[in-house]
Design a protein around this motif. Structure first.
Motif, PDB file in Angstrom:
ATOM      1  N   ALA A   1       0.845  -1.221   0.390  1.00  0.00           N
ATOM      2  CA  ALA A   1      -0.150   0.220  -0.191  1.00  0.00           C
ATOM      3  C   ALA A   1       0.783   0.757   0.219  1.00  0.00           C
ATOM      4  CB  ALA A   1      -1.156   0.055   0.964  1.00  0.00           C
ATOM      5  N   THR A   2       2.320   1.161   0.273  1.00  0.00           N
ATOM      6  CA  THR A   2       2.566   2.682   0.579  1.00  0.00           C
ATOM      7  C   THR A   2       3.369   2.547  -0.561  1.00  0.00           C
ATOM      8  OG1 THR A   2       2.964   2.472   3.131  1.00  0.00           O
ATOM      9  CG2 THR A   2       4.347   3.327   2.235  1.00  0.00           C
ATOM     10  N   VAL A   3       3.917   1.606  -1.143  1.00  0.00           N
ATOM     11  CA  VAL A   3       4.632   1.591  -2.073  1.00  0.00           C
ATOM     12  C   VAL A   3       4.359   2.318  -3.958  1.00  0.00           C
ATOM     13  CG1 VAL A   3       5.717  -0.030  -3.984  1.00  0.00           C
ATOM     14  CG2 VAL A   3       6.455  -0.132  -1.629  1.00  0.00           C
ATOM     15  N   PHE A   4       2.548   1.614  -3.538  1.00  0.00           N
ATOM     16  CA  PHE A   4       1.372   1.917  -3.919  1.00  0.00           C
ATOM     17  C   PHE A   4       1.448   3.691  -4.146  1.00  0.00           C
ATOM     18  CE2 PHE A   4      -2.853   3.664  -5.264  1.00  0.00           C
ATOM     19  CZ  PHE A   4      -3.176   2.716  -6.261  1.00  0.00           C
ATOM     20  N   ASN A   5       1.350   4.355  -3.083  1.00  0.00           N
ATOM     21  CA  ASN A   5       1.719   5.587  -2.822  1.00  0.00           C
ATOM     22  C   ASN A   5       2.712   6.543  -3.239  1.00  0.00           C
ATOM     23  OD1 ASN A   5      -1.103   6.239  -2.396  1.00  0.00           O
ATOM     24  ND2 ASN A   5      -0.884   5.381  -0.972  1.00  0.00           N
ATOM     25  N   THR A   6       3.785   5.852  -3.168  1.00  0.00           N
ATOM     26  CA  THR A   6       5.249   5.974  -3.142  1.00  0.00           C
ATOM     27  C   THR A   6       5.767   5.733  -4.736  1.00  0.00           C
ATOM     28  OG1 THR A   6       5.738   4.914  -1.830  1.00  0.00           O
ATOM     29  CG2 THR A   6       4.952   7.140  -0.714  1.00  0.00           C
ATOM     30  N   ASN A   7       7.462   5.562  -4.473  1.00  0.00           N
ATOM     31  CA  ASN A   7       7.748   5.300  -5.604  1.00  0.00           C
ATOM     32  C   ASN A   7       8.167   4.073  -5.524  1.00  0.00           C
ATOM     33  OD1 ASN A   7       9.246   5.285  -7.941  1.00  0.00           O
ATOM     34  ND2 ASN A   7      10.503   7.590  -7.207  1.00  0.00           N
TER      35      ASN A   7
END
Lengths: 184, 81, 256
Positions: free
Chosen positions: B70-76
């Motif tokens: 989920a974090t990778v989806f929202n960042t780079n």
């Protein structure tokens, strides 16, 4: 060679791997540039510590820390009691096999053994601690894992905040931007 | 406790740890970290720590990989190293 | 590059020290090593059955003997969830002059009937299994933490397979904050009730006075189930809250 392997490597293999995993995790936390990579390294470091604790609690030939089902426990108690043993020998020609009692016989033997405690609890029948794996490290580590994922969530939230501020998760780029804003 | 089984899992554990830190795609790194968690869950089941294994299967292999993704989806998604 | 070399040195020094320590460890699987033959763990193994009638020693130690510890672990999870909501709420408020991130429609995954229908069928089964894990934690591996994570994961599955909005319709923000608080309060409520009867905090035996037809031993067993339910509620709510906030940058709309 084989002797060396069996006396030094195999008995301590979990501990060697715990050292290796801890080094991998620590190295990633120090040198990786990407913050997500640092967090993965932190999680590996954490599992290395959990591996150490759980490995300390292992006992050779022990079973999982859950008691046997109650009727097994009862028959075990009967086996140790002399009265029940006598009864078992008397009625062995009627039984299915040696050591296997029918329900009625078991109940009678149970009463004769003088075991009147509720719930069929074997009073005074001490559990051998060598039979069960040490439960204490399991309890400590079980909560550590769940708390670990909650703190990982906090770290990821901070990562998202950093990404909005700086537009990147690379540590070197964040440091250059901070330096520029300080000079400017 | 079967030591052959133990050693095989531990070797794979070190391999997956190194790969998940070396791969440059963060989505792949998260997925390989899930594999790592699943292997360590197997290791705990094999060492007799069933409750810890259950927790790790639910938390490590399931939820923490999802949080990372989920974090990778929202960042780079790309990483420099 | 200098950082890398320094890192190598630090890691190798630590590794060498740990290796030096490993040589003095007790042999693998030794039942009489200090950690295994210690008084505390021996007491737990020998007396759990008589004290609480719970076959799973880990559950008994977790929820009864070390109940105080577990209560604050639950509180740590609760605080972590609240912290994530607080951190990401900053992201959700758009500062002046900041362009809100436009979600690229090409990023959207096409609606897949197979995945959607399969998950709709499997979610009730997962939730039932989670409740079973909590309720059967006395007799088999399981308990509040595991069941809570599985129950939270079922809501995460709804959010992944359809979208976050339909998951939030079932488990809205108001509701998950309420449930997280309720779980922690149930746990501490058990402790406070024992205080009212004049016993120590979380000494469940005395609760047999208000439970129907139970002795002190069974009261401890039943109270453990109650405490585990409290843990489950907090963990379920917080796990879903963390996912919902992380995947949508705290805005609780759009998202993965």
């Amino acid at each position: 060679m084989r002797e060396f392997f069996e006396s030094y490597i195999v008995p301590y293999f979990n501990f060697w791997v715990y050292v290796i995993l801890m080094m991998i995790g620590m190295f990633a936390m120090i040198t990786k540039n990407n913050l997500i990579k640092k967090l993965i390294g932190m999680s590996i470091f954490q599992t290395a510590i959990i591996l150490f604790y759980v490995s300390l609690g292992v006992k050779d030939g022990a079973t999982i820390p859950i008691y046997f089902h109650e009727h097994k426990e009862e028959s075990h108690a009967e086996g140790t009691s002399e009265d029940a043993h006598h009864k078992e020998e008397e009625s062995s020609h009627e039984s299915v096999g040696p050591g296997i009692l029918t329900d009625a016989e078991r109940k009678q033997a149970h009463l004769e053994a003088g075991d009147h405690t509720p719930h069929g609890e074997a009073a005074g029948h001490a559990v051998n601690p060598d039979e069960f794996t040490n439960p204490l490290p399991h309890v400590l580590m079980l909560t550590a894992i769940v708390v670990g994922v909650a703190t990982l969530g906090v770290a990821l939230a901070v990562c998202q905040l950093i990404y909005r501020e700086f537009g990147t998760l690379e540590e070197s780029e964040i440091l250059t931007q901070i330096k520029q804003s300080n000079h400017g | 406790m079967i030591w052959q089984f133990d050693i095989i899992i531990l070797i794979f554990l070190v391999i997956t740890a190194v790969i998940s830190l070396r791969v440059r795609d963060l989505l792949s790194a998260s997925m390989i970290f899930g594999v790592y968690s699943f292997l360590i869950c197997l290791l705990w089941a094999e060492m007799g720590a069933v409750d810890v294994a259950f927790t790790e299967a639910a938390v490590g292999a399931g939820v923490s990989a999802v949080f990372l993704i989920a974090t990778v989806f929202n960042t780079n998604r790309r990483s420099s190293d | 590059m200098g950082m890398r070399i320094l890192g190598f040195i630090a890691v190798f020094v630590t590794g060498a020290l740990l290796t030096y320590g490993v040589a003095d460890f007790p042999k693998w699987g030794d039942p009489h090593s200090p950690a295994n033959a210690g008084e505390v763990s021996t007491y737990f193994i020998q007396n759990t059955k008589a004290d609480t009638h719970v076959p799973n020693i880990v559950t008994a130690v977790l929820a009864d003997y070390r109940g105080y510890d577990t209560m604050f672990e639950t509180v740590v999870i609760f605080i972590a969830g609240v912290a994530i909501m607080a951190i990401l709420r900053v992201l959700a408020t758009i500062p002046p002059g900041h362009q809100p991130v436009q979600y690229d429609p090409r990023k959207k995954i096409a609606y897949d009937p197979i995945i959607s229908v399969t998950c709709r069928l499997i979610v009730p089964v997962i939730q039932l299994f989670a409740l079973y894990v909590v309720a059967h934690g006395h007799h088999s591996p399981g308990g509040g933490f595991q069941g809570g994570v599985i129950l939270g994961a079922s809501f995460i599955l709804i959010a992944i397979t359809s979208n976050l909005r339909s998951a939030l319709r079932r488990f809205s923000e108001k509701r998950f904050i309420f449930i997280a608080c309720a779980g922690a309060l149930i746990y501490s409520g058990f402790g406070l009730t024992t205080l009212l009867f004049g016993r120590n905090f979380l000494d469940y035996g005395v609760l047999s006075k208000i439970m129907f037809d139970t002795d002190e031993v069974m009261a401890r067993s039943h109270s453990m189930l109650g405490v585990e339910i409290g843990v489950m509620l907090t963990v379920t709510a917080i796990m879903f809250a963390i996912y919902a906030n992380l995947s949508s940058r705290g805005a609780l709309r759009g998202g993965l």
